[in-house]
Write a protein that holds these residues in place. Structure first.
Motif, PDB file in Angstrom:
ATOM      1  N   PHE A 176       0.819  -1.204   0.000  1.00  0.00           N
ATOM      2  CA  PHE A 176       0.000   0.000   0.000  1.00  0.00           C
ATOM      3  C   PHE A 176       0.859   1.263   0.000  1.00  0.00           C
ATOM      4  N   PHE A 177       1.814   1.350   0.929  1.00  0.00           N
ATOM      5  CA  PHE A 177       2.619   2.568   1.046  1.00  0.00           C
ATOM      6  C   PHE A 177       3.556   2.750  -0.146  1.00  0.00           C
ATOM      7  N   GLU A 178       4.001   1.657  -0.767  1.00  0.00           N
ATOM      8  CA  GLU A 178       4.787   1.782  -2.003  1.00  0.00           C
ATOM      9  C   GLU A 178       3.931   2.360  -3.124  1.00  0.00           C
ATOM     10  N   GLN A 179       2.684   1.910  -3.228  1.00  0.00           N
ATOM     11  CA  GLN A 179       1.788   2.438  -4.253  1.00  0.00           C
ATOM     12  C   GLN A 179       1.497   3.918  -4.004  1.00  0.00           C
ATOM     13  N   LEU A 180       1.253   4.296  -2.758  1.00  0.00           N
ATOM     14  CA  LEU A 180       1.015   5.694  -2.422  1.00  0.00           C
ATOM     15  C   LEU A 180       2.239   6.539  -2.765  1.00  0.00           C
ATOM     16  N   SER A 181       3.409   6.066  -2.408  1.00  0.00           N
ATOM     17  CA  SER A 181       4.646   6.795  -2.706  1.00  0.00           C
ATOM     18  C   SER A 181       4.854   6.935  -4.213  1.00  0.00           C
ATOM     19  N   TYR A 182       4.569   5.887  -4.947  1.00  0.00           N
ATOM     20  CA  TYR A 182       4.705   5.924  -6.404  1.00  0.00           C
ATOM     21  C   TYR A 182       3.767   6.959  -7.022  1.00  0.00           C
ATOM     22  N   GLU A 183       2.523   6.985  -6.571  1.00  0.00           N
ATOM     23  CA  GLU A 183       1.552   7.949  -7.109  1.00  0.00           C
ATOM     24  C   GLU A 183       1.977   9.378  -6.807  1.00  0.00           C
ATOM     25  N   ILE A 184       2.505   9.612  -5.619  1.00  0.00           N
ATOM     26  CA  ILE A 184       2.982  10.953  -5.268  1.00  0.00           C
ATOM     27  C   ILE A 184       4.192  11.318  -6.127  1.00  0.00           C
ATOM     28  N   SER A 185       5.116  10.384  -6.314  1.00  0.00           N
ATOM     29  CA  SER A 185       6.322  10.679  -7.098  1.00  0.00           C
ATOM     30  C   SER A 185       5.992  10.934  -8.570  1.00  0.00           C
ATOM     31  N   LYS A 186       4.930  10.308  -9.096  1.00  0.00           N
ATOM     32  CA  LYS A 186       4.519  10.559 -10.483  1.00  0.00           C
ATOM     33  C   LYS A 186       4.059  12.002 -10.669  1.00  0.00           C
ATOM     34  N   ILE A 187       3.482  12.584  -9.636  1.00  0.00           N
ATOM     35  CA  ILE A 187       3.015  13.971  -9.716  1.00  0.00           C
ATOM     36  C   ILE A 187       4.204  14.923  -9.755  1.00  0.00           C
ATOM     37  N   GLY A 188       5.216  14.620  -8.992  1.00  0.00           N
ATOM     38  CA  GLY A 188       6.420  15.442  -8.981  1.00  0.00           C
ATOM     39  C   GLY A 188       6.177  16.810  -8.371  1.00  0.00           C
ATOM     40  N   GLN A 189       6.990  17.774  -8.793  1.00  0.00           N
ATOM     41  CA  GLN A 189       6.949  19.123  -8.236  1.00  0.00           C
ATOM     42  C   GLN A 189       6.073  20.075  -9.063  1.00  0.00           C
ATOM     43  N   SER A 190       5.440  19.564 -10.109  1.00  0.00           N
ATOM     44  CA  SER A 190       4.700  20.435 -11.024  1.00  0.00           C
ATOM     45  C   SER A 190       3.324  20.851 -10.495  1.00  0.00           C
ATOM     46  N   ARG A 191       2.849  20.207  -9.434  1.00  0.00           N
ATOM     47  CA  ARG A 191       1.508  20.476  -8.920  1.00  0.00           C
ATOM     48  C   ARG A 191       1.564  20.547  -7.399  1.00  0.00           C
ATOM     49  N   GLU A 192       0.594  21.224  -6.818  1.00  0.00           N
ATOM     50  CA  GLU A 192       0.435  21.181  -5.372  1.00  0.00           C
ATOM     51  C   GLU A 192      -0.281  19.877  -5.051  1.00  0.00           C
TER      52      GLU A 192
END
Length: 152
Positions: free
Chosen positions: A70-86
Motif C-alpha cells: 500500500f505505502f509503495e503504491q502511495l509513494s509511487y503515485e505521489i512521485s509521479k506527480i512530482g513538483q509540477s503540482r500542489e
C-alpha cells in the motif's frame, strides 16, 4: 464543504444519493480511481494546478507485506506527480505521527503517539518534500466547558 474525500461509507441496500450542487466540478481536469484505497483528482483552481489524493490506508495492524504494498503504491503515485503540482493528501491515513518541535514534516500540536503507519507516512513525506499540516497549528480543545460533546 467544497471538497470532501469519503474514505468509508455504509449504506444499506442499493442506490445513490444526490449530495447537492457541485460548484467545483468545472475545476476538475481529470480523476482516476488508482485502487480500492486510492483515488486521484487533478484540479485547476485559481491559477494553481492541484492534485488531491484521497486515501483509505490499511490499518496499522495489517500484515507487513500488505502495508509495504500500500505505502509503495502511495509513494509511487505521489512521485509521479512530482513538483509540477500542489499535492493534497487527505482521507483516513490510519497513522499516528507523534509531535516534534522544529521539524519540517511533523508539527508540535499533535498527540505524542507514533505508530508504524505514522513512520511510513513521515518517510513518504520526507522523500517527496511534503508536510503533515494539521500538526503545525494549535487546535481548540473540544472538551473545554462551553462545548457540547455528543456521546453515543
Amino acid at each position: 464543504m467544497d471538497i470532501v474525500v469519503l474514505s468509508e461509507t455504509k449504506k444499506k441496500g442499493h442506490g445513490s444519493e444526490n449530495l447537492g450542487q457541485k460548484s467545483l466540478r468545472r475545476c476538475i481536469t481529470s480523476w482516476e480511481p488508482v485502487s480500492p484505497r486510492l483515488i486521484k483528482m487533478n484540479l485547476s483552481l485559481h491559477g494553481k494546478n492541484i492534485t488531491i489524493i484521497g486515501v483509505y490506508a490499511v490499518n496499522d495492524d495489517t500484515l507487513v507485506k500488505d502495508k509495504e504494498e500500500f505505502f509503495e503504491q502511495l509513494s509511487y503515485e505521489i512521485s509521479k506527480i512530482g513538483q509540477s503540482r500542489e499535492i493534497i493528501l487527505t482521507g483516513d491515513l490510519n497513522s499516528r505521527i507523534g509531535k516534534k518541535l522544529h521539524d519540517k514534516i511533523v508539527g508540535q500540536f499533535r498527540e505524542a503517539t507514533l505508530n508504524d503507519n505514522g513512520n511510513r507516512l513521515i518517510n513518504i513525506c520526507d522523500q517527496n518534500n511534503l508536510r503533515i499540516l494539521n500538526g503545525f497549528f494549535q487546535h481548540r480543545d473540544i472538551s473545554t466547558p462551553g462545548y457540547n460533546i455528543l456521546e453515543i
